[in-house]
Scaffold this active site. Structure first.
Site, PDB file in Angstrom:
ATOM      1  N   ASP A 138       0.758  -1.573  -0.044  1.00  0.00           N
ATOM      2  CA  ASP A 138      -0.037   0.245  -0.061  1.00  0.00           C
ATOM      3  C   ASP A 138       0.952   1.378   0.177  1.00  0.00           C
ATOM      4  OD1 ASP A 138      -2.064  -1.844   0.210  1.00  0.00           O
ATOM      5  OD2 ASP A 138      -2.890  -0.913   1.985  1.00  0.00           O
ATOM      6  N   ASP A 139       0.216   2.239  -0.634  1.00  0.00           N
ATOM      7  CA  ASP A 139       0.539   3.686  -0.349  1.00  0.00           C
ATOM      8  C   ASP A 139       1.812   4.094  -1.389  1.00  0.00           C
ATOM      9  OD1 ASP A 139      -1.296   3.720   1.792  1.00  0.00           O
ATOM     10  OD2 ASP A 139       0.327   3.757   3.409  1.00  0.00           O
ATOM     11  N   HIS A 154      -6.236   2.918  -4.348  1.00  0.00           N
ATOM     12  CA  HIS A 154      -6.201   3.062  -2.895  1.00  0.00           C
ATOM     13  C   HIS A 154      -6.500   4.727  -2.729  1.00  0.00           C
ATOM     14  CE1 HIS A 154      -5.048   1.956   1.046  1.00  0.00           C
ATOM     15  NE2 HIS A 154      -3.734   2.617   1.358  1.00  0.00           N
ATOM     16  N   HIS A 163       3.674  -2.145   3.198  1.00  0.00           N
ATOM     17  CA  HIS A 163       3.662  -0.871   2.883  1.00  0.00           C
ATOM     18  C   HIS A 163       5.099  -0.397   2.214  1.00  0.00           C
ATOM     19  CE1 HIS A 163       0.540  -0.633   5.705  1.00  0.00           C
ATOM     20  NE2 HIS A 163       0.070   0.425   5.118  1.00  0.00           N
TER      21      HIS A 163
END
Length: 535
Positions: free
Chosen positions: A346-347, A396, A487
């Site tokens: 993620d991110d 996201h 992440h």
């Protein structure tokens, strides 16, 4: 094209093929030999071949397979079988040494009607070095992957094919009746036992002949006889029926015909282990010929199509029907049969993402990246590389806002903006959504067109920033079907991935995208998924 047309078409091709068979002009005492029609997939210019080698501390596994088209059933079956074999190999590793598993695929035939492949798995550097081989056939009419038995009309035809192999071994290789190996010997013995009462009745018609199974030394049932009670047909199972063909393949699993190809002469080339053919001498393999005229009455309609395709392709391999439209990979594994795990990040993208991509490539690991739309605009080259290397991009949001604080219109606007940014770089819309913080409500679920993916293994990497702790948590908590959260904006997380990959690989796991582990066909917009664990 009907079977009669296929027979006529074969005549000229077979005549040409005979000129190519080693031994056709040799001395009369040359051993019978068939030249099998097989092609390496990377010898065909328009067919993409995927080649992978993973070298770990404890072992090396490598494999190669042709990509026949996006989510092609034959590609999925071949890859899944390879993955099953790889898992079994890794789970049975010895305590010492560095054994290797090498898997490969050859093409046997290809046309608009049928594609045939031969898979091999070679284990070396460990006790009990071994080679396994099998063939699979794709019938385009039914859209199904079928076993070798589907090339034959019925199980009586399978019996007769084994008798033809027995004749070659006895007449050409001077094997005695008792030396005939395995199923070939069983089928031949049964045929011999059944012929004895008939011969006795013919010479002494007034004397009652004993039942075949009462004869001295009479063998037990052959696979075809085992199936006789299941079908009223004189020839046994109807092998044109996929279910019956697979059942027959299970019964005949020990047959050398499971590793057959068509020969350049238009007959069959049946591979046998040289160890069971003593007179073959020191050779790597024995390829026994079943002549075209003997094959003629044995084949099913699919068998005729396969033979025609093989012989035609042998004359000019470039005529195989593959072109640039058959290069998209799509799904390649059936995770219902395997130990699959979806690693998700993620991110990003960010400054550490390309290092992560390099690490994933060492294990041929596919992952899913839930990216922020604002960072897609900032790092388009990284997003393009991520997509090009077979990873999946997920939505996201634009800049990590909590979607539950937005109206339905606000949710839609944010997600659409992010979708568009990803599509402009990759050419594809992201198939799934992961909301920031995992925050959800009814408004978010009704406003998105995406299935929603959360996780069942949270490494808490954003909190601990501890590489060892992140890796240990992932290794201890992952189960088949897990979705693991990392992440890639944190260097400590990216540094944990080599240990995670090595550990899970050694346990027999396969690294797939979210779409592969769930299967998009079963995911609805707004539906929530955390894992695909079975049981």
């Amino acid at each position: 094209m009907d079977a009669t047309s296929l027979r006529r078409k074969l005549t000229v091709s077979a005549a040409l093929g005979l000129l190519l068979v080693p031994g056709c002009h040799a001395a009369e005492d040359a051993l019978p030999y068939a030249e099998a029609i097989r092609f390496s997939s990377d010898s065909l210019e328009h067919l993409r071949t995927h080649t992978v080698a993973v070298q770990a501390e404890h072992s090396t596994v490598s494999y190669r397979y042709p990509v026949l088209g996006e989510s092609h059933p034959l590609t999925i079956e071949v890859r899944t079988r390879m993955a099953e074999r790889q898992t079994a190999f890794l789970e049975e590793l010895p305590d010492r040494g560095g054994p290797e598993l090498t898997q490969d695929v050859e093409l046997l035939a290809a046309s608009e009607h049928v594609i045939g492949v031969r898979t091999t798995a070679v284990t070396s550097g460990a006790p009990g070095d071994d080679t396994e081989a099998a063939t699979l056939w794709y019938d385009s009419a039914g859209g199904e992957v079928l076993p070798w038995t589907s090339l034959f009309r019925d199980e009586q035809a399978l019996e007769n094919a084994h008798l033809a192999v027995a004749d070659v071994l006895r007449d050409g290789y001077d094997l005695s009746f008792e030396q005939l190996p395995g199923l070939v010997g069983e089928v031949a013995a049964r045929a011999e036992a059944e012929s004895e009462p008939a011969s006795a009745a013919a010479s002494a018609p007034d004397e009652a002949a004993g039942a075949p199974d009462e004869a001295a030394g009479a063998p037990g049932q052959t696979p075809a006889e085992e199936s006789a009670e299941q079908t009223p047909q004189d020839g046994g199972s109807d092998l044109a029926d996929p279910e019956q063909a697979w059942e027959a393949a299970e019964r005949w699993s020990a047959s050398p015909l499971a590793d057959l190809a068509f020969s350049t002469a238009g007959g069959l080339a049946v591979r046998m282990d040289p160890a069971v053919v003593p007179s073959a001498g020191r050779v790597d393999e024995v390829l026994l010929p079943v002549e075209p005229e003997e094959t003629e009455e044995l084949l099913s309609e699919l068998g005729y199509h396969a033979r025609s395709a093989a012989v035609a392709g042998n004359s000019d391999p470039e005529d195989f029907p593959f072109d640039g439209t058959l290069t998209a990979e799509g799904a390649t594994l059936d995770c219902e049969r395997l130990k699959c795990v979806a690693l998700t990040f993620d991110d990003g993208p960010g400054e550490h993402t390309e290092e992560l991509l390099d690490t994933l490539d060492e294990y041929d690991a596919k992952a899913t990246f839930y990216v922020l739309g604002s960072l897609v605009d900032e790092f388009p080259e990284i997003v393009e590389r991520t997509h090009a290397e077979g990873h999946e991009l997920g939505n996201h949001t634009w800049k990590h806002d909590d979607l539950t604080t937005l109206s339905a219109a606000g949710v839609t606007k944010d997600l659409d903006r992010t979708d568009k940014a990803i599509q402009e770089v990759t050419g594809e819309l992201p198939p799934t959504l992961r909301p920031p913080y995992g925050a959800l409500n009814g408004t978010v679920r009704s406003a998105t067109r995406h299935p929603i993916i959360l996780w069942d293994v949270d490494t808490m990497d954003w909190q601990s920033r501890d590489t060892d702790a992140v890796a240990q948590h992932a290794l201890e908590e992952t189960r088949p079907g897990s979705v693991v959260l990392f992440h890639d904006i944190h260097k400590t997380s990216v540094d944990a991935i080599p240990e995670v990959l090595e550990g899970l690989h050694g346990d027999g796991y396969h690294f797939v995208t979210v779409s592969e582990i769930f299967g998009l066909g079963g995911m609805e917009p707004g539906a929530l998924h955390t894992d695909a664990r079975v049981g």
